[in-house]
Design a protein around this motif. Structure first.
Motif, PDB file in Angstrom:
ATOM      1  N   VAL A 448       0.944  -1.184  -0.035  1.00 49.34           N
ATOM      2  CA  VAL A 448      -0.087   0.079   0.072  1.00 49.34           C
ATOM      3  C   VAL A 448       0.935   1.360  -0.147  1.00 49.34           C
ATOM      4  N   LEU A 449       0.331   2.350  -0.358  1.00 56.47           N
ATOM      5  CA  LEU A 449       0.891   3.725  -0.297  1.00 56.47           C
ATOM      6  C   LEU A 449       0.304   4.673   0.350  1.00 56.47           C
ATOM      7  N   HIS A 450       0.907   5.697   0.683  1.00 54.78           N
ATOM      8  CA  HIS A 450       0.223   6.851   1.569  1.00 54.78           C
ATOM      9  C   HIS A 450       0.524   7.874   0.658  1.00 54.78           C
ATOM     10  N   CYS A 451      -0.800   8.422   0.206  1.00 51.97           N
ATOM     11  CA  CYS A 451      -0.548   9.619  -0.774  1.00 51.97           C
ATOM     12  C   CYS A 451      -1.521  10.845   0.279  1.00 51.97           C
ATOM     13  N   ALA A 490       7.383   6.655  -4.292  1.00 52.15           N
ATOM     14  CA  ALA A 490       6.378   6.063  -5.086  1.00 52.15           C
ATOM     15  C   ALA A 490       5.459   7.046  -5.486  1.00 52.15           C
ATOM     16  N   THR A 491       4.624   6.424  -6.657  1.00 51.11           N
ATOM     17  CA  THR A 491       3.893   7.328  -7.287  1.00 51.11           C
ATOM     18  C   THR A 491       2.389   6.676  -7.231  1.00 51.11           C
ATOM     19  N   CYS A 492       1.494   7.553  -6.796  1.00 49.28           N
ATOM     20  CA  CYS A 492       0.128   7.187  -6.507  1.00 49.28           C
ATOM     21  C   CYS A 492      -0.542   6.684  -7.358  1.00 49.28           C
ATOM     22  N   ARG A 501       5.691   4.688   0.375  1.00 48.38           N
ATOM     23  CA  ARG A 501       5.549   3.175   0.570  1.00 48.38           C
ATOM     24  C   ARG A 501       5.331   2.957   2.113  1.00 48.38           C
ATOM     25  N   GLU A 502       4.398   2.046   2.264  1.00 51.58           N
ATOM     26  CA  GLU A 502       4.188   1.506   3.662  1.00 51.58           C
ATOM     27  C   GLU A 502       5.427   0.952   3.880  1.00 51.58           C
ATOM     28  N   THR A 503       6.187   1.221   4.983  1.00 55.49           N
ATOM     29  CA  THR A 503       7.273   0.454   5.797  1.00 55.49           C
ATOM     30  C   THR A 503       7.061  -0.829   6.568  1.00 55.49           C
ATOM     31  N   ASP A 504       6.069  -1.011   7.064  1.00 55.65           N
ATOM     32  CA  ASP A 504       5.569  -2.243   7.950  1.00 55.65           C
ATOM     33  C   ASP A 504       5.498  -3.278   7.030  1.00 55.65           C
TER      34      ASP A 504
END
Length: 871
Positions: A448-451, A490-492, A501-504
């Motif tokens: 998953v990404l955080h935008c 990253a790119t949404c 990016r999620e680092t978990d």
């Protein structure tokens, strides 16, 4: 005569190579025969196999080989549970990349396992750290996310401020991180969860439909899921004692029948009431901080001293407005169970009793055991948790607890507070959603990404896999992914803007919760090929340690349900049959304060006493207790040493023979030597007989006494071993083989001079013998098979065909009683009628002597059991 001893060091590698070249154990979905899936819990690649591995995989291999011989199309794969903290620890300690450390260990352990001669389909091998595997795991994660089975929320976690990572409850020891030793902090972090509670009822009810699981495992799972039916009871807080905004306290209870035994209420350290009170009470704030430093596992709470802080708040009893009870903040109440608040009934709950005694609170019994006098019944150091009759409970007196539950539920359900019932029925589960976030590098990245514009966004499927970067540093504590200069960028996929990016990474339990399904199509572009997975699954026989009886099995059961909901499987349960084997244990030895390994110990008998000395120094050694093999106590036996000295078959045979497979096995050098002697004895038996068998035809029927006895022994042994393996009674199967070898050793002593019928029976019996040992000692069996003149693999032959007629006795022996006392035995044909048995009894000398020419008063015959003559 066989001129050479059996040499496993020469024989075993030769046949292992031949099996590999023939691809003998590679499974095909389109092969004939009913499918049968055997799986042992896959190992973590620590670098060395141990004797527990030998036992575990030997058991599974017996089942796999046996089922192949019975005509099944068998899948028996192997892989590696390869992500996790040990690899990161090695990276920090040895300055080596986790991937390098892991794959080198896999190579070492693969070679060790192959030396055992296991009938594994190595073509399906994978490690969970392979990109190809965690790519498909990321696909599953996104499917779960779409289905509402994966989500994020704030959660209280154990935070290690030195290692800068979340710790599981089990990694908190005395309030400190298990590795750093730092005082653990309770923090609220946003974590990823799988919604396992969605299936809580189903996971619980389905346990009743798993008859081939151990009862103890099903009970452990039931307790972990922890379904409880109770009441949500609203307690009014006495005016002027509680902070603004807190007029009542809601408590979940499964024992509303004990309300009249209540002496206090308690809330968790994280309860909103506790937080409000702590703002103006520094001492309470310190107490809450102390609670947060302690472990929150069930075991930690069970063993920790019960501590509380009296808040000054008073709660009004639901049935008596003049009766108020003190409210505490307590370290044994958890916010994530029920409402984070309890009422304490000390007389009938041990935890509450310990708390009440410490803080000098009233202890009023309200459940009277049967046959107890209510005027004198008292609770001392032990709470009473059994059934009985309610007393000291006003309108509930005389009721059973069940009747009291219903009476309280009805009355409080009809009592209104601010327009709502004072109590409502509620079903609660101990089970909580599965937190899968881990703040570490060596795990499957969460895709998953955080935008800033779009929020939390799933990675586009065409961009999978999200690969772990190779260029990471472990020179600082914490997650290297957080410090990577470019990986997070990253790119949404929704707005095209920048995102991070999620680092978990995922809990390693995720990796092991679906690997059994991946084995069915390990090279597929999708997580499974549903038609193929559904054909192989569920796993028919799953074998592993009881230490995985709760979490691993429960998570795997959740996964098949989630994978069914997302179209990857059409399956109810992952494992049809489950077997949990015992541990391998060994004596311990000490030289002063130092533990001594078995390889450095020599024994001798002095005045009938067993004594030990240290080989390296000659010093006397203390012989300790028998304990689980562990590196800390150095009582570990290296399987490589055993295989090198005696061969894999000897190690397998001893592991299978020493004790029932669900119990611990005590490894002894004498036991291994005994197993090796049996290997040599069996080898001599076959080798000595083989030259005299010629082309003896297998007998359809025999008349000679010796030949018939040989056939009966072989067929009866085969029948018994078949039944033993079917119920995993390996030690009993081994015992039967020993008996057959003893019988044949006596019967075949002069085979060269025997008639053709005896030779034919011997040929059949030796063929049976070799086939029966083939699942347990495959190398020896194959070598014997070759000596008997066969050019194919015994592993490809069918199981012995048993002649049921040879299992029946021609005669039976019955105890012969006179006036109820045994006076002898009576042997009659097996098919003798009751009249025939009566006549045989009357004709016997012992009965004639007792009758002395007269007639019996009565003659009782219980066919197959006993004969009693009353004179």
């Amino acid at each position: 005569m066989t001129t050479e001893r059996y040499n496993p060091r020469a024989v075993e590698p030769r046949w292992q190579k031949a099996w590999d070249e023939a691809k003998l154990y590679e499974a095909r979905s389109d092969a004939p025969g009913e499918t049968y899936y055997v799986l042992e819990m896959f190992p973590y690649p620590s670098g060395r196999i141990h004797m527990g591995h030998v036992r575990n995989y030997a058991m599974g291999d017996v089942v796999a080989r046996y089922k192949r011989a019975r005509g099944f199309n068998v899948l028996h794969p192997m892989g590696w549970d390869a992500f996790g903290m040990p690899a990161e620890n090695a990276a920090m300690q040895n300055r080596v990349h986790p991937a390098k450390w892991t794959y080198e260990n896999i190579a070492s352990m693969r070679a060790q396992l192959k030396s055992m001669g296991l009938s594994l389909d190595w073509s399906r091998e994978f490690a969970t750290c392979d990109v190809e595997y965690y790519h498909r795991q990321q696909m599953l994660f996104l499917d779960f996310l779409d289905a509402g089975l994966a989500y994020r929320k704030k959660s209280k976690v154990n935070w290690d401020p030195v290692d800068m990572t979340v710790l599981a409850n089990e990694q908190v020891e005395d309030g400190r991180g298990w590795r750093s030793g730092a005082l653990v902090e309770q923090r609220e972090l946003v974590q990823w969860f799988f919604k396992i509670t969605e299936y809580a009822d189903d996971l619980l009810e389905a346990l009743d439909h798993l008859p081939n699981w151990p009862d103890k495992v099903r009970l452990m799972q039931k307790n972990w899921i922890g379904k409880s039916e109770g009441l949500m009871v609203r307690w009014q807080l006495a005016g002027g004692t509680a902070p603004a905004g807190h007029d009542e306290l809601t408590v979940f209870t499964t024992r509303p029948d004990t309300l009249f035994g209540a002496s206090f209420l308690a809330v968790a350290a994280d309860h909103p009431l506790a937080a409000s009170l702590a703002r103006n009470d520094p001492a309470l704030a310190d107490f809450i901080a102390e609670c947060r430093r302690a472990g929150t596992s069930a075991e930690a709470l069970e063993t920790a001293e019960k501590n509380g802080y009296r808040t000054g708040v008073e709660a009004v009893h639901p049935f008596d407005p003049a009766w108020t009870l003190p409210v505490y903040v307590a370290n044994f109440v958890l916010m994530d169970y029920g409402t984070g608040a309890i009422f304490g009934c000390p007389a009938h709950d041990q935890r509450d009793l310990d708390f009440a005694r410490k803080y000098e609170l009233p202890v009023t019994p309200v459940v009277l055991p049967s046959r107890e006098d209510p005027t004198v019944f008292t609770i001392y150091a032990e709470a009473y948790g059994g059934d009985g009759v309610l007393f000291n409970s006003r309108f509930l007196d005389g009721m059973s607890p069940q009747e009291g539950f219903e009476a309280v539920a009805t009355r409080l359900g009809e009592t209104m507070l601010d327009g709502a019932p004072q109590a409502v029925r509620k079903v609660n589960f101990r089970l909580r959603d599965w937190g899968v976030s881990r703040q570490r590098y060596w795990g499957c990245p969460i895709p998953v990404l955080h935008c800033e514009t779009c929020g939390v966004v799933p990675e586009a499927r065409e961009n999978l896999p999200v690969r772990l970067p190779d260029d990471v540093e472990f020179d600082k504590p914490g997650n290297p992914l957080d410090r990577h200069p470019t990986w997070r960028q990253a790119t949404c996929p929704r707005c095209g803007g920048g995102a991070r990016r999620e680092t978990d990474t995922m809990d390693t339990f995720v990796d092991s919760s679906w690997y059994f399904a991946r084995f069915t199509s390990p090279r597929a572009e999708t997580p499974t090929v549903p038609a193929i997975a559904d054909a192989w699954l569920p796993v028919d026989q799953y074998i592993g340690g009881v230490e995985h009886a709760i979490l691993h099995l429960l998570y795997s059961r959740f996964f098949v349900r989630a994978m069914k909901a997302t179209g990857h499987l059409d399956l109810v349960e992952p494992f049809r049959g489950l077997f949990t084997q015992g541990m391998v244990v060994h004596e311990t030895y000490k030289d002063g304060r130092d533990w001594v390994p078995p390889s450095d110990v020599a024994f001798k008998e002095v005045d009938g006493q067993r004594q030990a000395t240290r080989v390296s120094t000659g010093a006397p050694i203390e012989i300790g207790g028998i304990e689980k093999m562990s590196k800390s106590k150095r009582n570990v036996v290296d399987p490589e040493d055993i295989i090198g000295s005696y061969g894999a078959d000897t190690a397998r045979w001893f592991m299978l023979s020493d004790s029932p497979p669900d119990r611990d096995v005590i490894w002894t050098e004498a036991g291994a030597e005994g197993a090796f002697r049996f290997v040599q004895r069996l080898w001599r038996l076959v080798g000595d007989a083989a030259p005299h068998l010629g082309d003896a035809a297998r007998p359809a029927s025999v008349t000679g006494e010796t030949a018939l006895a040989i056939r009966k022994a072989a067929h009866r042994t085969a029948s018994g071993v078949t039944a033993d393996i079917e119920r995993l009674g390996f030690n009993k199967a081994v015992a039967r083989v020993h008996e057959l070898v003893n019988t044949l050793a006596g019967a075949l002593g002069d085979l060269a001079r025997s008639d053709d019928e005896t030779k034919a029976a011997a040929a059949e019996a030796l063929e049976f013998l070799v086939k029966l040992i083939a699942p347990m000692m495959p190398h020896l069996a194959q070598e014997c098979w070759t000596v008997l003149g066969n050019e194919d693999f015994v592993a490809a032959r069918s199981w012995p065909q048993i002649d049921e007629a040879l299992l029946r006795d021609d005669s039976v022996t019955l105890p012969l009683q006179i006036n109820g006392k045994k006076r002898g035995d009576l042997t009659v044909p097996a098919d003798a009628s009751k009249a025939d048995i009566e006549q045989a009894a009357l004709d016997s000398q012992v009965v004639r002597d007792a009758l002395n020419g007269g007639q019996p008063k009565r003659l009782v015959v219980v066919p197959g059991r006993i004969v009693n003559v009353v004179v």
